[in-house]
Scaffold this active site. Structure first.
Site, PDB file in Angstrom:
ATOM      1  N   CYS A   1      14.710  -3.543  -4.317  1.00 58.72           N
ATOM      2  CA  CYS A   1      15.465  -2.645  -5.197  1.00 58.72           C
ATOM      3  C   CYS A   1      14.548  -1.755  -6.026  1.00 58.72           C
ATOM      4  O   CYS A   1      14.516  -1.863  -7.263  1.00 58.72           O
ATOM      5  CB  CYS A   1      16.369  -3.474  -6.093  1.00 58.72           C
ATOM      6  SG  CYS A   1      17.372  -4.596  -5.135  1.00 58.72           S
ATOM      7  N   GLU A   2      13.774  -0.938  -5.349  1.00 55.53           N
ATOM      8  CA  GLU A   2      12.889   0.020  -6.014  1.00 55.53           C
ATOM      9  C   GLU A   2      12.831   1.244  -5.120  1.00 55.53           C
ATOM     10  O   GLU A   2      12.694   1.102  -3.900  1.00 55.53           O
ATOM     11  CB  GLU A   2      11.449  -0.520  -6.102  1.00 55.53           C
ATOM     12  CG  GLU A   2      11.294  -1.788  -6.855  1.00 55.53           C
ATOM     13  CD  GLU A   2      10.551  -1.615  -8.171  1.00 55.53           C
ATOM     14  OE1 GLU A   2      10.140  -0.482  -8.495  1.00 55.53           O
ATOM     15  OE2 GLU A   2      10.395  -2.628  -8.844  1.00 55.53           O
TER      16      GLU A   2
ATOM     17  N   ARG B   1       0.790  -1.239   0.000  1.00 60.41           N
ATOM     18  CA  ARG B   1       0.000   0.000   0.000  1.00 60.41           C
ATOM     19  C   ARG B   1       0.820   1.286   0.000  1.00 60.41           C
ATOM     20  O   ARG B   1       0.505   2.208  -0.746  1.00 60.41           O
ATOM     21  CB  ARG B   1      -1.004   0.006   1.158  1.00 60.41           C
ATOM     22  CG  ARG B   1      -1.955  -1.203   1.154  1.00 60.41           C
ATOM     23  CD  ARG B   1      -3.118  -1.061   2.139  1.00 60.41           C
ATOM     24  NE  ARG B   1      -4.055  -0.053   1.680  1.00 60.41           N
ATOM     25  CZ  ARG B   1      -4.152   1.146   2.155  1.00 60.41           C
ATOM     26  NH1 ARG B   1      -3.379   1.525   3.163  1.00 60.41           N
ATOM     27  NH2 ARG B   1      -4.995   2.000   1.661  1.00 60.41           N
TER      28      ARG B   1
HETATM   29  N1  LLP Z   1     -17.234  -4.167  -3.135  1.00 63.72           N
HETATM   30  C1  LLP Z   1     -16.608  -3.998  -4.296  1.00 63.72           C
HETATM   31  C2  LLP Z   1     -17.313  -4.249  -5.552  1.00 63.72           C
HETATM   32  C3  LLP Z   1     -15.268  -3.581  -4.299  1.00 63.72           C
HETATM   33  O1  LLP Z   1     -14.629  -3.403  -5.452  1.00 63.72           O
HETATM   34  C4  LLP Z   1     -14.602  -3.354  -3.066  1.00 63.72           C
HETATM   35  C5  LLP Z   1     -13.202  -2.913  -3.035  1.00 63.72           C
HETATM   36  C6  LLP Z   1     -15.314  -3.565  -1.866  1.00 63.72           C
HETATM   37  C7  LLP Z   1     -16.633  -3.961  -1.949  1.00 63.72           C
HETATM   38  C8  LLP Z   1     -14.707  -3.371  -0.530  1.00 63.72           C
HETATM   39  O2  LLP Z   1     -14.252  -2.081  -0.295  1.00 63.72           O
HETATM   40  P1  LLP Z   1     -13.731  -1.674   1.151  1.00 63.72           P
HETATM   41  O3  LLP Z   1     -14.920  -1.753   2.086  1.00 63.72           O
HETATM   42  O4  LLP Z   1     -12.686  -2.644   1.558  1.00 63.72           O
HETATM   43  O5  LLP Z   1     -13.222  -0.319   1.002  1.00 63.72           O
HETATM   44  N2  LLP Z   1      -6.223  -2.199  -2.506  1.00 63.72           N
HETATM   45  C9  LLP Z   1      -6.849  -0.939  -2.157  1.00 63.72           C
HETATM   46  C10 LLP Z   1      -8.331  -1.055  -2.004  1.00 63.72           C
HETATM   47  C11 LLP Z   1      -9.035  -1.571  -3.235  1.00 63.72           C
HETATM   48  C12 LLP Z   1     -10.508  -1.754  -3.052  1.00 63.72           C
HETATM   49  C13 LLP Z   1     -11.115  -2.429  -4.205  1.00 63.72           C
HETATM   50  N3  LLP Z   1     -12.514  -2.696  -4.089  1.00 63.72           N
HETATM   51  C14 LLP Z   1      -6.180  -0.411  -0.902  1.00 63.72           C
HETATM   52  O6  LLP Z   1      -5.278  -1.047  -0.397  1.00 63.72           O
HETATM   53  O7  LLP Z   1      -6.552   0.652  -0.426  1.00 63.72           O
END
Ligand code: LLP
Length: 436
Positions: free
Chosen positions: A359-360, A327
């Protein structure tokens, strides 16, 4: 959630005080629930992830209480470990999945197929067939082409597909660009202006039953206004569809509820549930939400050891890296860093850069972070790593996947071993023509 945010960072003491799962004990150092994290680092080595079962349980209970009778479908992508999914099943959550793999995990952990929603922009025909064969409760369809694929899969499997149309409400969630999903031009959903037509067409297909609408506008949302704007559109569309004679019995209001990584002002589940009730509560529909991060992020830490210091401690190199927790490198995300040792935590802080060994130049966990001296072999916890942490790890630089421990009150156990080095190439072969 910017790594370069201005204003004074919260102190180590503040970071701990703001997190229910954490406390600092004079002798045992940093505790997650009641377990000294140093004991886990001693046993498993570092880097290592630790999740708090009691914390996840309590957060799920709070969220379900706040939103009742809205059903909670945990977004598996945030943390798909089977033990985490089992906690969700035991706590009464269903699952929101975006691949056959996630669906299989949810089923393996004991989540009933009827309580699984299949979301995602690019479900393949094979995945749709697998989902229907497994009897999952709902497919959130994102395009006309997908609805046709669902109809074909339904015909083949002889099952009826209950679908909700994922609409794109064209609302800016006010979050990081890379995790905004509900604006016109984002790749997600059916433009809300076209939804009525698509719904009507879906209703004519054999073995396809449109049951309602879905949306998800983004992640790490810390205000109510974007949700309100999106849910107003959901409401208006529901009324319009009914006017046109369609049945709308389910509304999936999305996930995205943010947490305070640094010192963000966030929305409480209770406040958000109030807004949901106000906008969708009188529609005589089954409502559901699909949160991931809020449930698990604060329940996890990534433990790391200091490898060495450079430039008199201005640069601290730790043994965790961007391949473990992506992240910060990927989004410039801010994560708290706390020494495991109580005495270390109280020494005078100075600005430091905390970096991993990859290494980035983006392999940086913190820049200009006021931290006490962190000598070689001292250990730290990187906070709020329970969501989008281990699931996003890679083996870049041939760094094996880190082990995972789960704490429950005063107990802990390993729930994933450190990946053996040779396992990283277990599926590889050297072709015959390279022999000799
Ligand atoms: N529903 C759908 C259709 C989604 O695409 C996502 C997250 C969620 C629910 C859940 O969202 P949350 O409640 O966790 O915010 N890798 C990124 C976050 C990507 C989220 C993608 N979709 C990060 O580390 O911030």
């Amino acid at each position: 959630m910017d790594i370069d945010q201005t204003g004074p960072d919260p102190s180590v003491r503040e970071l701990i005080a703001q997190r229910q799962a954490l406390s600092m004990h004079a002798r045992d150092g940093l505790l997650l629930e009641e377990v000294p994290l140093a004991a886990i680092a001693d046993a498993l080595g570092t880097p290592a992830w630790v999740y708090g079962a009691g914390t996840i349980r309590a957060r799920l209970a709070q969220l379900r209480r706040a939103f009742a009778p809205t059903r909670v479908h945990y977004a598996v992508k945030a943390n798909d470990h089977l033990a985490v999914l089992r906690l969700m099943a035991q706590g009464g959550a269903g699952a929101d999945v975006v691949s056959e793999g996630e669906m299989r995990r949810a089923l393996a952990a004991g989540i009933a197929p009827a309580h699984i929603v299949f979301s995602g922009t690019g479900k393949t025909r094979a995945e749709l067939e697998a989902a229907l064969a497994a009897g999952i409760g709902q497919i959130n369809a994102e395009s006309v082409a997908e609805i046709d694929m669902i109809a074909a899969a339904a015909a083949l499997t002889g099952r009826t597909a209950r679908i909700a149309l994922r609409i794109n409400p064209d609302v800016a969630a006010g979050t990081h660009d890379k995790i905004s999903t509900g604006r016109a031009g984002d790749k997600f959903g059916i433009p809300w202006g076209e939804a009525a037509e698509v719904y009507a067409r879906a209703a004519t297909l054999a073995r396809v039953e449109p049951v309602g609408l879905a949306l998800h506008i983004g992640s790490q949302i810390v205000a109510t206004a974007p949700y309100r704007a999106a849910w107003e559109r959901l409401r208006a569309l529901t009324l319009a569809l009914r006017q046109a004679g369609h049945r709308v019995t389910r509304l999936d209001a999305g996930g995205g509820l943010g947490i305070a990584y640094r010192d963000e002002t966030t929305v409480s589940p209770e406040a958000l549930a109030g807004a949901l009730g106000e906008l969708l509560g009188d529609l005589d529909v089954e409502t559901m939400i699909e949160p991931g991060r809020w449930l698990v992020a604060p329940a996890g830490v990534l433990l790391a050891s200091v490898v060495l210091n450079k430039e008199d401690g201005a640069i601290v190199v730790i043994d965790a890296a961007m391949n473990d927790l992506a992240r910060p490198a990927m989004y410039g995300a801010w994560h708290g860093i706390v020494p495991l040792d109580a005495a270390t935590a109280t020494r005078p802080a100075a600005p430091r850069m905390v970096v991993g060994p990859v290494c980035e130049s983006s392999d940086i966990f913190a820049r200009n972070r006021r931290l006490p001296p962190l000598p070689a072999n001292s250990r730290v916890a990187i906070l709020d790593a329970g969501a989008y942490g281990a699931v996003m790890s890679s083996v870049y630089n041939a760094r094996p996947l880190a082990p995972i421990a789960m704490v429950d009150g005063a107990h802990w156990t390993t729930i994933r071993e450190r990946q053996p080095v040779a396992a990283m190439w277990a599926g590889e072969t050297i072709p015959e023509f390279l022999s000799g």
